[in-house]
Design a protein around this motif. Structure first.
Motif, PDB file in Angstrom:
ATOM      1  N   PHE A  44      11.033  18.111   2.406  1.00 24.38           N
ATOM      2  CA  PHE A  44      11.416  16.950   3.194  1.00 24.38           C
ATOM      3  C   PHE A  44      10.449  15.785   2.975  1.00 24.38           C
ATOM      4  O   PHE A  44      10.868  14.624   2.979  1.00 24.38           O
ATOM      5  N   TYR A  45       9.168  16.094   2.791  1.00 31.82           N
ATOM      6  CA  TYR A  45       8.251  14.979   2.542  1.00 31.82           C
ATOM      7  C   TYR A  45       8.400  14.444   1.123  1.00 31.82           C
ATOM      8  O   TYR A  45       8.246  13.238   0.894  1.00 31.82           O
ATOM      9  N   HIS A  46       8.687  15.328   0.174  1.00 31.25           N
ATOM     10  CA  HIS A  46       8.964  14.827  -1.179  1.00 31.25           C
ATOM     11  C   HIS A  46      10.159  13.873  -1.156  1.00 31.25           C
ATOM     12  O   HIS A  46      10.142  12.823  -1.817  1.00 31.25           O
ATOM     13  N   LEU A  47      11.197  14.223  -0.385  1.00 29.25           N
ATOM     14  CA  LEU A  47      12.349  13.335  -0.286  1.00 29.25           C
ATOM     15  C   LEU A  47      11.986  12.036   0.419  1.00 29.25           C
ATOM     16  O   LEU A  47      12.545  10.979   0.110  1.00 29.25           O
ATOM     17  N   ARG A  48      11.061  12.088   1.362  1.00 27.26           N
ATOM     18  CA  ARG A  48      10.619  10.848   2.014  1.00 27.26           C
ATOM     19  C   ARG A  48       9.982   9.909   0.993  1.00 27.26           C
ATOM     20  O   ARG A  48      10.275   8.711   0.962  1.00 27.26           O
ATOM     21  N   ARG A  49       9.125  10.461   0.151  1.00 26.36           N
ATOM     22  CA  ARG A  49       8.474   9.620  -0.862  1.00 26.36           C
ATOM     23  C   ARG A  49       9.492   9.127  -1.896  1.00 26.36           C
ATOM     24  O   ARG A  49       9.400   8.002  -2.381  1.00 26.36           O
ATOM     25  N   ILE A  50      10.441   9.980  -2.237  1.00 21.62           N
ATOM     26  CA  ILE A  50      11.491   9.561  -3.168  1.00 21.62           C
ATOM     27  C   ILE A  50      12.291   8.418  -2.551  1.00 21.62           C
ATOM     28  O   ILE A  50      12.598   7.421  -3.211  1.00 21.62           O
ATOM     29  N   ALA A  51      12.650   8.561  -1.263  1.00 15.19           N
ATOM     30  CA  ALA A  51      13.415   7.517  -0.575  1.00 15.19           C
ATOM     31  C   ALA A  51      12.649   6.192  -0.570  1.00 15.19           C
ATOM     32  O   ALA A  51      13.229   5.117  -0.781  1.00 15.19           O
TER      33      ALA A  51
ATOM     34  N   ASP B  55       7.335   0.599  -6.416  1.00 11.98           N
ATOM     35  CA  ASP B  55       6.223   0.926  -5.525  1.00 11.98           C
ATOM     36  C   ASP B  55       6.166   2.419  -5.216  1.00 11.98           C
ATOM     37  O   ASP B  55       7.178   3.117  -5.247  1.00 11.98           O
ATOM     38  N   ILE B  56       4.966   2.878  -4.867  1.00 14.56           N
ATOM     39  CA  ILE B  56       4.707   4.274  -4.505  1.00 14.56           C
ATOM     40  C   ILE B  56       4.171   4.320  -3.081  1.00 14.56           C
ATOM     41  O   ILE B  56       3.378   3.454  -2.681  1.00 14.56           O
TER      42      ILE B  56
ATOM     43  N   LEU C   2       5.511  12.907  -9.556  1.00  8.03           N
ATOM     44  CA  LEU C   2       6.775  13.609  -9.718  1.00  8.03           C
ATOM     45  C   LEU C   2       7.852  12.947  -8.872  1.00  8.03           C
ATOM     46  O   LEU C   2       8.980  12.715  -9.346  1.00  8.03           O
ATOM     47  N   ASP C   3       7.531  12.625  -7.626  1.00 10.32           N
ATOM     48  CA  ASP C   3       8.495  11.952  -6.757  1.00 10.32           C
ATOM     49  C   ASP C   3       8.869  10.578  -7.310  1.00 10.32           C
ATOM     50  O   ASP C   3      10.032  10.171  -7.259  1.00 10.32           O
ATOM     51  N   TRP C   4       7.886   9.879  -7.810  1.00 13.56           N
ATOM     52  CA  TRP C   4       8.140   8.558  -8.386  1.00 13.56           C
ATOM     53  C   TRP C   4       9.045   8.655  -9.609  1.00 13.56           C
ATOM     54  O   TRP C   4       9.928   7.815  -9.823  1.00 13.56           O
ATOM     55  N   MET C   5       8.827   9.676 -10.435  1.00 16.08           N
ATOM     56  CA  MET C   5       9.672   9.867 -11.614  1.00 16.08           C
ATOM     57  C   MET C   5      11.118  10.135 -11.204  1.00 16.08           C
ATOM     58  O   MET C   5      12.062   9.584 -11.787  1.00 16.08           O
ATOM     59  N   ILE C   6      11.307  11.004 -10.181  1.00 17.85           N
ATOM     60  CA  ILE C   6      12.661  11.295  -9.709  1.00 17.85           C
ATOM     61  C   ILE C   6      13.313  10.021  -9.184  1.00 17.85           C
ATOM     62  O   ILE C   6      14.485   9.737  -9.486  1.00 17.85           O
ATOM     63  N   ALA C   7      12.556   9.236  -8.413  1.00 16.36           N
ATOM     64  CA  ALA C   7      13.098   7.979  -7.900  1.00 16.36           C
ATOM     65  C   ALA C   7      13.451   7.036  -9.039  1.00 16.36           C
ATOM     66  O   ALA C   7      14.489   6.351  -8.995  1.00 16.36           O
TER      67      ALA C   7
END
Length: 780
Positions: free
Chosen positions: A49-56, A64-65, A86-91
C-alpha cells in the motif's frame, strides 16, 4: 535440416525457457481472484500500500519523487526508509503509456510481481545453462517456478521491492559467476571478461537502488571476488581479475553515487548501511582503491612473487584502508552498529516483524513447517549438498565455488531472518538441480550405460525431487480451490491474514469517505489532523484511507518517539492517552483484537481493552463479582465504525477493527442532592446493528453540583453509529432527560443539566435540556 526449421537442440533452447517463463508466471497469477475482485483491487502485503502511495504521487507529479512524506510519522513527517526508484520507474511506465487513473494504475501494477518472478526464473535458467548444462538449468528453473518461498514475494498483488530483489540478486550471482569464470579471469588484458565486469557493476549498484538491504548480496559477492583474487596462483591472472574487479566497482560506484549524494536521513547517520547513505559509495570506492594499490604493489618481486606474498600484501592493504577509513570517518563505526542491530534483531521494532523471525525456531522451539512448505524438504539437507558442492568446486572451477560461497551466506542469514528466503530460494533451486546432476554422475558406469536402468534411475530422481517439493506444492491448494470455486460461482475462501487485510481496507475506505479530508495526500500541503492505529495497518490507512498516521509499518525506523507514544497510548488510561492525542493532533483512533503489535500484554484498564473489548462504554461488574473492578466508560472517545471480521461471515461475528473519534466531550453540569449518585445513559446502535448502552456516572459534590462528560451527541453526530434521541439521567430513582448537540461534543462545551434528587413531581426543570440558543439552533 531444412531451411526455416529449427533443429532439436535449437527448439529446446527456445521452448524450455519460454515454457518455464509461462509456468512461473501462471503459478504466480493463481491468486488473481483474491486480488482482482470485481471493481476493487486488493493488494497483497501491507507494504504494497505504501509502494502504491509513492507510485500515485509520482504519477500525479511526474517526474517528482515522494522523498519527504508528511503522511508518515505525523505530525513531523519523515523520509521513508525504502529507496524510491522502483516505484518511480513503475510510475514512469504508467505515465509513458498514458495511464494516470489510479484504479487503472493499481490493476496494471499488480501484474508486475509475477512478471519479475518469471524473469527471475528465466535468469536462473540462463545462468545455470551457461555453467552447468541444459538439464540442470531446466531442473533449476522448474524447481524455482514451484518454490513457495519465491512465489510468496512475486505473486500477483505483492507490489513490493522484494519482488525485484530476487531478480537483482540473481543477476549479481550470474554476472559474478561469469566474472570469475576462466575465460574472463585469466590474463592481464581485457580479454572477454569486460562485459561481465560491466554487468557485475551494474547489477551491484542497481540492487542497492532497489533495496538497501541488498547490501548483504553485495557483501557476499565482493567477499567472494576478494577470495578469488587472493587465491590466483599466477600474477598475470591476479592482475587481470583485479582490473576487471576494479571496473565492476567503478561502475557500481557510478550507479549509486548520485542517489547517495541526494539522500538525507534525519534518523540515520551519514554512513549507516541500513539505508542508502555514503556507506555504499565508500564501500565501492575502498574496493576500487584496494584493487589499484594491490596491482601496483604486486608488480614488485617482493610483494608480487608467489601466492602467499600477494595474499599477505592484500591483507595488509585491506587492514590499512579500513584503519584510515575509521580514522577519517568515525561514523562508520556507528553504521556498523546499525547493521548489526538490524541483522541480529536487537531493535524493539524488528523483533515484532514476522519476516524478521528465524526460519526454524519460534519461541525457542524448533518449528520446521515454514521451512518445508516454503523451501521444500531439501532445505534440511542443504548443508550436506553445500559441502559436496564445495568439494566439487576444486574440480569444476571458480563459478561453482562462488555459487557455494553465495549460497552458504544466504542460507545462514535466512536461518536468522525469514525475509531472505526469497533470494535464498534461487540458490536452493539451483543447488537441488545441481545435486541431482552430481548424484547421477556419481553412479557407476554400468548404471549409466544401460538404457533401461538409466531411465529407471532418472525416473527415481524425479520422484525424489517431487517428494521433496510436496510440502511446497501443497501450499498452493487454497488457490486451486478458489479457481474451482470460480467455476461454481462461489465465494472466495480467504486466509485469515488476507481477510484481516480486507477488513483493514474496508475500515480505511470508510474513513476516507466519511471523515473530513486532509490536505497533502498528493501535494506538499500540511495535513490538518492525524490517525493513530496499530502500526501493522498504517500503510493501509495512508493509501486507502488517505489519512496521515502517527506510526505505521516503518515502525521506529522513521520515528522512535512516535512509535513509543503510540505504544504508550494503547497501554495508558484515558486521561494519559488523551494527552498523547492532543499533543500529536490526532482525531481518529483504530482498535483491533490482537495486542501482538504492542510487545506486551495490556492491562485491564488500558485503552486497548477499553476501545476494542468494551467499545468505550465501560464495565460494571455484577454485585457478586468482587474480583472484577469497575472499568469507567471513555469520555472522549466515541465508536463511529466497526469493520466486518471476514467477508464471508455474518454480522454476528466480532469486528476486526473499530474506529473511534477523539472529541472534547460535552460536559453535562447540573445540581443534585450532595453526595448523590447521578447516572447518564444513552442507547447506541453500531453500523453492524449491534445494540450498546453507553452509561457513565458520578457523585454530586458537597455543594450539590455534578459534572458528567459524554462523547456522543443526540443531534448531528456521525451517521454510522446511531445514538438515542435523549440521554437518560437518573438519581435515586428519579429520571430526567438531556439532549446533547454535536457542537458541544466536538468542542468539549458545557450543557446545563437537569436538577435531580430534589422533590417528587414534575416541574419545568424536567423537560429535556438543550444548549443555549446563543450557541446556535439545536441539531435534529
Amino acid at each position: 535440416m531444412k531451411p526455416g526449421r529449427l533443429g532439436g537442440g535449437q527448439a529446446i533452447r527456445i521452448l524450455a525457457p519460454t515454457g518455464l517463463f509461462l509456468l512461473a508466471f501462471g503459478i504466480r497469477a493463481l491468486p488473481w481472484r483474491a486480488v482482482l475482485d470485481g471493481s476493487q483491487t486488493h493488494l497483497f502485503g501491507n507494504d504494497a500500500f505504501y509502494h502504491l502511495r509513492r507510485i500515485a504521487y509520482s504519477v500525479q507529479n511526474f517526474p517528482d519523487i515522494l522523498e519527504f512524506d508528511l503522511y508518515i510519522n505525523f505530525p513531523d513527517g519523515a523520509v521513508p526508509i525504502w529507496t524510491p526508484y522502483l516505484d518511480w520507474m513503475i510510475a514512469g511506465i504508467m505515465v509513458a503509456v498514458g495511464i494516470r487513473d489510479m484504479e487503472v494504475v493499481e490493476r496494471a501494477a499488480v501484474w508486475l510481481p509475477p512478471l519479475l518472478g518469471a524473469f527471475t526464473v528465466l535468469t536462473l535458467y540462463r545462468v545455470a545453462r551457461r555453467h552447468f548444462g541444459g538439464a540442470t538449468a531446466a531442473g533449476a528453473g522448474l524447481i524455482l517456478s514451484l518454490l513457495s518461498a519465491h512465489f510468496w514475494y512475486s505473486q500477483i498483488g505483492f507490489v513490493d521491492h522484494h519482488a525485484a530483489v530476487a531478480l537483482a540478486s540473481t543477476l549479481i550471482l550470474g554476472a559474478g559467476m561469469a566474472l570469475v569464470s576462466q575465460d574472463g579471469a585469466s590474463g592481464s588484458g581485457w580479454g572477454s571478461g569486460w562485459p561481465a565486469a560491466m554487468a557485475t557493476g551494474v547489477a551491484l549498484g542497481v540492487s542497492l537502488l532497489v533495496w538497501p538491504g541488498s547490501l548483504l548480496h553485495v557483501v557476499l559477492a565482493e567477499t567472494g571476488f576478494l577470495g578469488f583474487l587472493l587465491s590466483r596462483r599466477d600474477r598475470a591472472g591476479a592482475d587481470g581479475f583485479a582490473l576487471r574487479w576494479m571496473v565492476a566497482n567503478a561502475v557500481a560506484l557510478g550507479v549509486v553515487l548520485p542517489a547517495s549524494l541526494s539522500s538525507h536521513w534525519p534518523q540515520w547517520g551519514r554512513f549507516s548501511p541500513v539505508v542508502l547513505t555514503g556507506f555504499q559509495p565508500w564501500l565501492f570506492g575502498v574496493l576500487l582503491v584496494f584493487g589499484g594499490i594491490c596491482t601496483g604493489l604486486w608488480r614488485s618481486r617482493v610483494a608480487g612473487s608467489g601466492l602467499a606474498r600477494r595474499a599477505g600484501t592484500g591483507l595488509a592493504v585491506g587492514v590499512a584502508l579500513l584503519a584510515v577509513s575509521a580514522w577519517l570517518l568515525p561514523e562508520l563505526g556507528t553504521g556498523a552498529e546499525d547493521a548489526w542491530r538490524w541483522i541480529a534483531k536487537r531493535e524493539n521494532f524488528q523483533v515484532r516483524v514476522a519476516e524478521s523471525q528465524p526460519l526454524l525456531f519460534q519461541g525457542g522451539h524448533f518449528v520446521g513447517d515454514v521451512a518445508s512448505s516454503r523451501l521444500s524438504y531439501f532445505v534440511f539437507v542443504f548443508p550436506l549438498a553445500l559441502g559436496i558442492a564445495a568439494r566439487s568446486a576444486r574440480r569444476e572451477g571458480a563459478p561453482l565455488g562462488l555459487f557455494v560461497w553465495w549460497s552458504a551466506g544466504l542460507f545462514l542469514v535466512t536461518l536468522v531472518q525469514k525475509r531472505f528466503f526469497n533470494s535464498f530460494s534461487v540458490s536452493l533451486a539451483l543447488m537441488m538441480a545441481w545435486s541431482v546432476r552430481w548424484a547421477l554422475a556419481a553412479l557407476p558406469e554400468p548404471w549409466r550405460s544401460d538404457p533401461t536402468r538409466w531411465n529407471a534411475v532418472r525416473v527415481a530422481a524425479c520422484a525424489i525431487v517431487a517428494a521433496c517439493l510436496f510440502p511446497t506444492l501443497a501450499s498452493y491448494r487454497p488457490y486451486l480451490v478458489n479457481q474451482w470455486r470460480l467455476v461454481g460461482d462461489e465465494n472466495l475462501q480467504l486466509e485469515n491474514s488476507s481477510a484481516l487485510r480486507r477488513a483493514s481496507e474496508q475500515a480505511a475506505r470508510w474513513l476516507e469517505r466519511y471523515s473530513v479530508k486532509t490536505s497533502g495526500w498528493l501535494d506538499e500541503r500540511v495535513p490538518e489532523y492525524g490517525v493513530l492505529a496499530p502500526w501493522p495497518i498504517g500503510h493501509v490507512i495512508e493509501y486507502r484511507g488517505r489519512r496521515p498516521t502517527v506510526t505505521d509499518n516503518f515502525g521506529d525506523d522513521i520515528g522512535e518517539e512516535n512509535f513509543e507514544k503510540a505504544r504508550r497510548y494503547y497501554l495508558a488510561d484515558e486521561e494519559a492517552a488523551s494527552e498523547i492525542l492532543e499533543e500529536l493532533g490526532v482525531r481518529y483512533v483504530f482498535a483491533q483484537s490482537a495486542a501482538n503489535f504492542l510487545g506486551e500484554e495490556p492491562g485491564r484498564y488500558s485503552m486497548f481493552h477499553g476501545l476494542y473489548e468494551l467499545d468505550g462504554i465501560g464495565f460494571d461488574p455484577p454485585e457478586d463479582d468482587s474480583a472484577q473492578g469497575r472499568v469507567k466508560p471513555l469520555a472522549r472517545h466515541r465508536l463511529i465504525y466497526e469493520s466486518s471480521h471476514l467477508a464471508q461471515m455474518g454480522p454476528g461475528k466480532p469486528a476486526s477493527f473499530k474506529i473511534f473519534e477523539f472529541v472534547g466531550g460535552a460536559q453535562i453540569v447540573g445540581t443534585a442532592a450532595p453526595g448523590a449518585l447521578v447516572r447518564a445513559s444513552v442507547p447506541l446502535r453500531t453500523n453492524r446493528k449491534r445494540d450498546l448502552l453507553y452509561a457513565t456516572s458520578t457523585r454530586a459534590d458537597a455543594r450539590g453540583r455534578y459534572v458528567l462528560r459524554v462523547p456522543y451527541a443526540n443531534e448531528g453526530g456521525p451517521m454510522a453509529t446511531q445514538v438515542g434521541p435523549v440521554y437518560q439521567l437518573e438519581c435515586e430513582g428519579q429520571m430526567k432527560t438531556a439532549i446533547i448537540s454535536e457542537a458541544k461534543v466536538k468542542r468539549g462545551g458545557s450543557v446545563r443539566g437537569p436538577r435531580l434528587c430534589r422533590r417528587p413531581g414534575r416541574s419545568s426543570d424536567d423537560a429535556p435540556e438543550r444548549e443555549s440558543s446563543r450557541a446556535g439552533p439545536a441539531l435534529l
